[in-house]
Design a protein around this motif. Structure first.
Motif, PDB file in Angstrom:
ATOM      1  N   LEU A 219      32.129  11.106  27.339  1.00 29.26           N
ATOM      2  CA  LEU A 219      32.471  11.589  28.562  1.00 29.26           C
ATOM      3  C   LEU A 219      32.561  13.015  28.268  1.00 29.26           C
ATOM      4  O   LEU A 219      32.178  14.034  29.138  1.00 29.26           O
ATOM      5  CB  LEU A 219      33.693  10.982  29.359  1.00 29.26           C
ATOM      6  N   ASN A 222      29.695  14.673  26.770  1.00 24.97           N
ATOM      7  CA  ASN A 222      28.610  15.032  28.024  1.00 24.97           C
ATOM      8  C   ASN A 222      28.628  16.017  28.750  1.00 24.97           C
ATOM      9  O   ASN A 222      28.029  16.981  29.274  1.00 24.97           O
ATOM     10  CB  ASN A 222      28.564  13.613  28.834  1.00 24.97           C
ATOM     11  N   LEU A 223      29.963  16.609  29.344  1.00 29.64           N
ATOM     12  CA  LEU A 223      30.334  17.474  30.032  1.00 29.64           C
ATOM     13  C   LEU A 223      29.970  19.079  29.425  1.00 29.64           C
ATOM     14  O   LEU A 223      29.556  19.863  30.099  1.00 29.64           O
ATOM     15  CB  LEU A 223      31.631  17.514  30.360  1.00 29.64           C
ATOM     16  N   ARG A 231      24.287  17.399  36.281  1.00 33.39           N
ATOM     17  CA  ARG A 231      24.562  16.043  36.900  1.00 33.39           C
ATOM     18  C   ARG A 231      24.780  15.015  35.721  1.00 33.39           C
ATOM     19  O   ARG A 231      23.678  14.848  35.098  1.00 33.39           O
ATOM     20  CB  ARG A 231      23.320  15.672  37.679  1.00 33.39           C
ATOM     21  N   LEU A 232      25.873  14.393  35.409  1.00 30.76           N
ATOM     22  CA  LEU A 232      26.084  13.464  34.695  1.00 30.76           C
ATOM     23  C   LEU A 232      25.907  12.001  35.545  1.00 30.76           C
ATOM     24  O   LEU A 232      26.584  11.771  36.194  1.00 30.76           O
ATOM     25  CB  LEU A 232      27.252  13.647  33.720  1.00 30.76           C
ATOM     26  N   LEU A 245      38.763  13.368  31.244  1.00 31.03           N
ATOM     27  CA  LEU A 245      37.543  14.556  31.566  1.00 31.03           C
ATOM     28  C   LEU A 245      38.641  15.659  32.024  1.00 31.03           C
ATOM     29  O   LEU A 245      39.556  15.820  32.726  1.00 31.03           O
ATOM     30  CB  LEU A 245      37.251  13.940  32.935  1.00 31.03           C
ATOM     31  N   LEU A 250      34.798  20.735  34.607  1.00 25.73           N
ATOM     32  CA  LEU A 250      33.754  20.547  35.509  1.00 25.73           C
ATOM     33  C   LEU A 250      33.437  21.200  36.746  1.00 25.73           C
ATOM     34  O   LEU A 250      32.549  21.687  37.024  1.00 25.73           O
ATOM     35  CB  LEU A 250      34.449  18.960  36.211  1.00 25.73           C
ATOM     36  N   VAL A 257      29.688  14.261  38.153  1.00 28.50           N
ATOM     37  CA  VAL A 257      29.981  13.060  37.473  1.00 28.50           C
ATOM     38  C   VAL A 257      29.577  11.575  38.435  1.00 28.50           C
ATOM     39  O   VAL A 257      30.306  11.616  39.500  1.00 28.50           O
ATOM     40  CB  VAL A 257      30.821  12.783  36.475  1.00 28.50           C
TER      41      VAL A 257
END
Length: 325
Positions: A219, A222-223, A231-232, A245, A250, A257
């Protein structure tokens, strides 16, 4: 008919080829004579007792299949007995016959044979609904696909390339990464000895869309790997269900997400996804830009062996179960 049943939750040996009652189509449904089904990771979880089917769905494993229409339920239009189709299921695919809502049927496309078509519906609807319908991957953007050698991954590589994206993938061995390159992947990353965040930043500046099968364990990274307005989309939990997160990051990236499965969607949502797949993705399959990638075919009665193969991670693409030898 015969179908794979689960004696009790456990390892693959609990799967048995047994005689069960024939299903009957209700209004708006069709009965298929199954040619083949395919093995998905959700099947492994259900076998272990961790992923029960939705209320009213078949207890039999199998989220997709191909076959021939044997009977039409009341009110079904646009299909005929004898049509060769493939179908998105909520369950029931590991069997000689299955009942399917008519809205979840797709014609077997172009030059694809009936057996191979069994490996299309679940991956096609998963990738298309998440990467295209929701994340709106556009030409010129960067798509990162985790698990590029699996069923969803091999399909996502081809869809990304067909839409004009730059496609990056992660996988765990040199030979699997080479197979991803042969499918069209532009950037391949061995997650065992490379940091996908750093490689992606160096080579592309980050990803616009990430298709993730890992969940919690990836998580935060990926960010970090996303570009501005990235866009995840999360479609799996192989790396766990709880993660942390950084909301500040973000917000700073104006990122989003999104997580969604197919199996528990209401029928009208599944039908809408299938309709969009048929209208916009099926032409790409018809022309050969996107193909089913079949790594292994196993007799359905030997489904236990197919489950072991998927668990071992040795197969590139889909594992299919042939209903008839």
């Amino acid at each position: 008919m015969y179908a794979i049943t689960i004696r009790e939750p456990g390892d693959p040996d609990v799967l048995e080829w047994a005689e069960v009652a024939d299903p009957r189509p209700g209004p708006g449904e069709v009965l298929l004579e199954v040619a083949a089904s395919a093995v998905n990771r959700a099947d492994l979880l259900q076998r272990q007792g961790h992923y029960p089917p939705p209320p009213g769905a078949s207890e039999i494993l199998g989220l997709e299949c191909s076959g021939t229409i044997a009977e039409l339920g009341e009110g079904v239009e646009g299909w005929n007995v004898g049509d060769e189709v493939c179908a998105l299921l909520s369950g029931g695919g590991y069997a000689e016959k299955v009942v399917v809502p008519a809205g979840q049927l797709l014609p077997v496309p172009g030059e694809v044979d009936l057996l191979a078509a069994a490996g299309l519906p679940e991956v096609a609807c998963t990738v298309w609904s998440n990467v295209v319908m929701h994340a709106k991957l556009a030409e010129g953007e960067v798509l990162l696909v985790h698990g590029g050698a699996g069923g969803v991954g091999t399909h996502a590589i081809q869809v990304g390339k067909a839409l004009g994206a730059t496609v990056a993938v992660t996988a765990g061995s040199a030979d699997r990464l080479e197979s991803c390159r042969q499918l069209g992947a532009d950037l391949t990353i061995n997650y065992k000895d490379q940091d996908f965040v750093e490689v992606l930043r160096q080579e592309t500046g980050g990803a616009d869309v990430i298709l993730d099968n890992m969940g919690a364990s990836y998580l935060g990274r990926n960010l970090d790997a996303l570009r501005q307005d990235g866009r995840l989309v999360i479609v799996g939990m192989q790396g766990g269900v709880k993660g942390e997160l950084n909301v500040g990051a973000l917000l700073g990236k104006r990122a989003s997400v999104f997580a969604a499965g197919l199996r528990f969607r209401p029928p009208e949502q599944k039908a809408a996804i299938v309709a969009d797949v048929r209208e916009r993705l099926w032409p790409l399959v018809e022309q050969g830009s996107v193909k089913p990638i079949v790594g292994q075919v196993v007799p359905m009665a030997e489904a236990a062996a197919a489950h072991r193969a998927l668990e071992e991670g040795s197969v590139f693409g889909k594992v299919l179960l042939a209903a008839k030898s």
